[in-house]
Structure formats: structure tokens, C-alpha cells
Design an enzyme around this catalytic site. Structure first.
Site, PDB file in Angstrom:
ATOM      1  N   SER A  79      36.183   1.529  37.658  1.00  0.00           N
ATOM      2  CA  SER A  79      35.951   0.121  37.981  1.00  0.00           C
ATOM      3  C   SER A  79      37.061  -0.471  38.838  1.00  0.00           C
ATOM      4  O   SER A  79      36.914  -1.579  39.356  1.00  0.00           O
ATOM      5  CB  SER A  79      35.812  -0.695  36.688  1.00  0.00           C
ATOM      6  OG  SER A  79      36.994  -0.604  35.907  1.00  0.00           O
TER       7      SER A  79
ATOM      8  N   GLU B 276      13.192   5.203  28.110  1.00  0.00           N
ATOM      9  CA  GLU B 276      13.046   3.840  28.616  1.00  0.00           C
ATOM     10  C   GLU B 276      13.163   3.805  30.141  1.00  0.00           C
ATOM     11  O   GLU B 276      13.078   2.746  30.739  1.00  0.00           O
ATOM     12  CB  GLU B 276      14.089   2.929  27.977  1.00  0.00           C
ATOM     13  CG  GLU B 276      13.937   2.799  26.474  1.00  0.00           C
ATOM     14  CD  GLU B 276      14.928   1.828  25.856  1.00  0.00           C
ATOM     15  OE1 GLU B 276      14.651   0.617  25.902  1.00  0.00           O
ATOM     16  OE2 GLU B 276      15.967   2.283  25.347  1.00  0.00           O
TER      17      GLU B 276
END
Length: 341
Positions: A317, A218
Site C-alpha cells: 500500500s 461469490e
């Protein structure tokens, strides 16, 4: 002998080749077959490109039959009805191509899965290929497009231009067995798609690049990149090729890997590696290598991790640093999906 093929092509008004279609190229063909074709077409020794007319086909058919190649003889017999230029291309050795027909034969070898990416010399190919308008009426030299468009309009025919490029889409020349392609315009001739490969609508595969299959694509497979069996490229992800400032490092993706959506790699990956969605790993990026307890062992440039197996690359994060852990979850990656490719 590297390769031999009979082809049919299109030329511009100056006689320059715009494309060549080789229905059944041969890789490392039998010497007797090649010698018979050379003699029938009066072709010189070594790498050679020979144009011939439909009336020459009868002699070529008999020569190929005598050499024991019924398939090539049937092809030559079909060519006898052609209204387009015919060509025979002989590649004795693998050296930089000297003509567009030689380039097209090597691109066909790749898309027919007769050689893998980096398996043939394509040095200098861009200078041999003309910029072409790929249209509903076939390839047209971009400089001749205005006149051809006007002629079509005057005759009441719409002339649709699909794209302007040096490369056509693969499926107009080759459709390999056992693949699915959502948008055929996104796979160039010269792509190598292994059986079981699915290229989704937003996926892209360049020439001299591809997949061993099975796999789900993809994202983008850039020129020169090969993706191993059972690996998935998520939506919007990319692989850094070697054409535009990528240096001489050959980027590859090993088996059982996952490159997450909108992620990317500028280093080769070994087997069973995962790159977190949105993370682009360049060769010079600083990566904190963690142990099994999540403690930092050392910090390295990403190029030092090139080709290693079982890596999980992610961005912390909280502090924003790139981290590398041992990846223990990718072994059974999309097993059910790949079983039905």
C-alpha cells in the site's frame, strides 16, 4: 463406449434442435445395453443421434429390460406418453460434436458430475447451438420469438423471456446433490458443482468449469476453470478463462485457497494460496518475491509462480508493487463454514 442417453427436446419450425433434456445419461455404459438400444432403434454404429416416436417406446422398453437396465427401461416407458420429440444419442468416441444433441449430452455429463471440466471434447460447440430465447413457455428460436409472443398475447397468456443465450441455466436440467445456488440463472448447463458447493447470489459458474466442493463461490468461475476443495472466491472476484484471448493456459485454483473480493487471477494457483482483495494477477505482472523477513529476493513475472503452493499475493500500500510471501494462514480457511455447506 463413452456415453448413451435417452432424451426429450424442443425444435424450431425448421426441425433444428433448440435443446435436449437427458434425465439419466450414462457414462461408459454396459455394451449389452447400448447394443440392445441400437438394435431397437435401428441406430448406426459409431456416434449417432436417432429421433424416434412414442410408438417405438414399447420395443425399446423390452430391449432395455432384456439387457438388464430397469432404470433406462422405465425412462423409455415414461417417454411413451411424450408430446415432444424424442431422441437417443450414442457417443462411441470422444470427438468434436457434430450436432446440438451431442453438445447437450456432453453438457449433461458435466453437470451430472460424470466427467470433470476438460473431460470431454467440446470443440466447435458454439456453431452447433442456436441463439435461443429461454421463456416461460420453454426455449424458442430467437427468429420465431415475435410470432410466438403475439400468439401468446392473443390467447391471453403472458410470455416472459428470462434470457437470450446459447446456454440454458443448469437447474432446469440438473440439480446436483448437496449444493446451494442463490440465483440459478447464474449457473449455466455444463457447470460442474461438487458436493458442498455454495454459489451465492452474485456468484457465476460457466459451462465446462466448476468446483470440487466444498467451497463458497461469490465471484466468477470462467469457462475452463476448476476450483479445488475448500477454496473460497470472494464477492466480485474473477478467474480468467480460455475463451476470450486467454491463450492455452488452463487456469485452476488449488485446495484451501482464498481469492479476495474484487480480486482476480490470470495464472493457475496451487494449494493454500491467498490473493488480496482488489488485486488482479495477470501472467505478465511483475511480482517482488519476499523472504520470511520481508526482504525482496527477486522480481519475476507472475507466470513463474503458476501452480505453486502456499503463496500470499498482495499489493504494497506504500509503494504499489505486487509482493509474494509464503502464506501460512490459509490452511484452516473457513473450516466451520464448509462443514455446514
Amino acid at each position: 463406449m463413452l456415453s448413451f442417453a435417452l432424451g426429450i427436446g424442443n425444435q424450431n419450425t425448421q426441425g433444428d434442435w433448440l435443446d435436449v433434456y437427458y434425465p439419466a445419461p450414462l457414462f461408459q455404459p454396459d455394451a449389452a445395453l447400448v447394443d440392445a438400444a441400437r438394435k431397437a432403434l435401428d441406430a448406426p454404429a459409431g456416434n449417432a443421434v436417432v429421433s424416434f416416436l412414442p410408438e417405438h417406446c414399447a420395443q425399446l422398453v423390452q430391449a432395455l429390460k432384456d439387457a438388464g437396465s430397469e432404470e433406462q427401461a422405465e425412462l423409455a416407458e415414461a417417454f411413451a406418453t411424450s408430446q415432444r420429440p424424442l431422441i437417443a444419442t450414442f457417443l462411441e468416441t470422444d470427438q468434436p460434436p457434430e450436432s446440438a444433441p451431442e453438445v447437450y449430452l456432453k453438457l449433461h455429463l458435466l453437470s451430472h458430475r460424470l466427467v470433470q471440466p476438460h473431460g470431454v471434447d467440446l470443440t466447435g460447440m458454439f456453431g452447433l447451438l442456436r441463439n435461443v430465447a429461454w421463456t416461460s413457455e420453454g426455449p424458442i428460436d430467437i427468429e420465431e420469438l415475435p410470432a410466438r409472443r403475439l400468439k401468446a398475447r392473443l390467447e391471453g397468456r403472458p410470455l416472459s423471456v428470462d434470457c437470450v443465450d446459447k446456454f440454458p441455466k443448469m437447474t432446469d436440467y440438473v440439480v446436483p446433490k448437496g449444493v446451494r445456488i442463490g440465483d440459478t440463472a447464474r449457473v449455466r448447463l455444463g457447470a460442474y458443482l461438487g458436493e458442498g458447493t455454495t454459489v451465492m447470489h452474485e456468484g457465476f459458474v460457466n459451462f465446462n468449469a466448476g468446483t470440487e466442493g466444498p467451497g463458497m463461490i461469490e465471484g466468477r468461475i470462467s469457462a475452463g476453470v476448476m476450483v479445488g476443495k475448500g477454496s473460497d472466491l470472494g464477492g466480485g472476484c474473477s478467474t480468467m478463462g480460455t475463451l476470450s484471448g486467454g491463450g492455452n493456459i488452463v487456469i485452476k485454483v488449488g485446495e484451501g485457497c482464498l481469492i479476495g473480493a474484487n480480486a482476480g487471477i490470470g495464472i493457475p494457483l496451487g494449494d493454500r494460496c491467498t490473493v488480496e482483495a482488489g488485486l488482479y494477477i495477470t501472467a505478465g505482472a511483475k511480482v517482488a518475491v519476499l523472504d520470511d523477513q520481508g526482504q525482496e529476493v527477486r522480481t519475476v513475472a507472475a507466470r513463474e509462480l503458476a501452480g505453486q503452493n502456499d503463496l500470499l499475493l498482495r499489493r504494497n500500500s506504500i509503494n504499489g508493487r505486487i509482493e509474494c510471501l509464503t502464506n501460512k494462514s490459509a490452511i484452516a480457511l473457513n473450516e466451520a463454514l464448509h462443514a455446514h455447506n
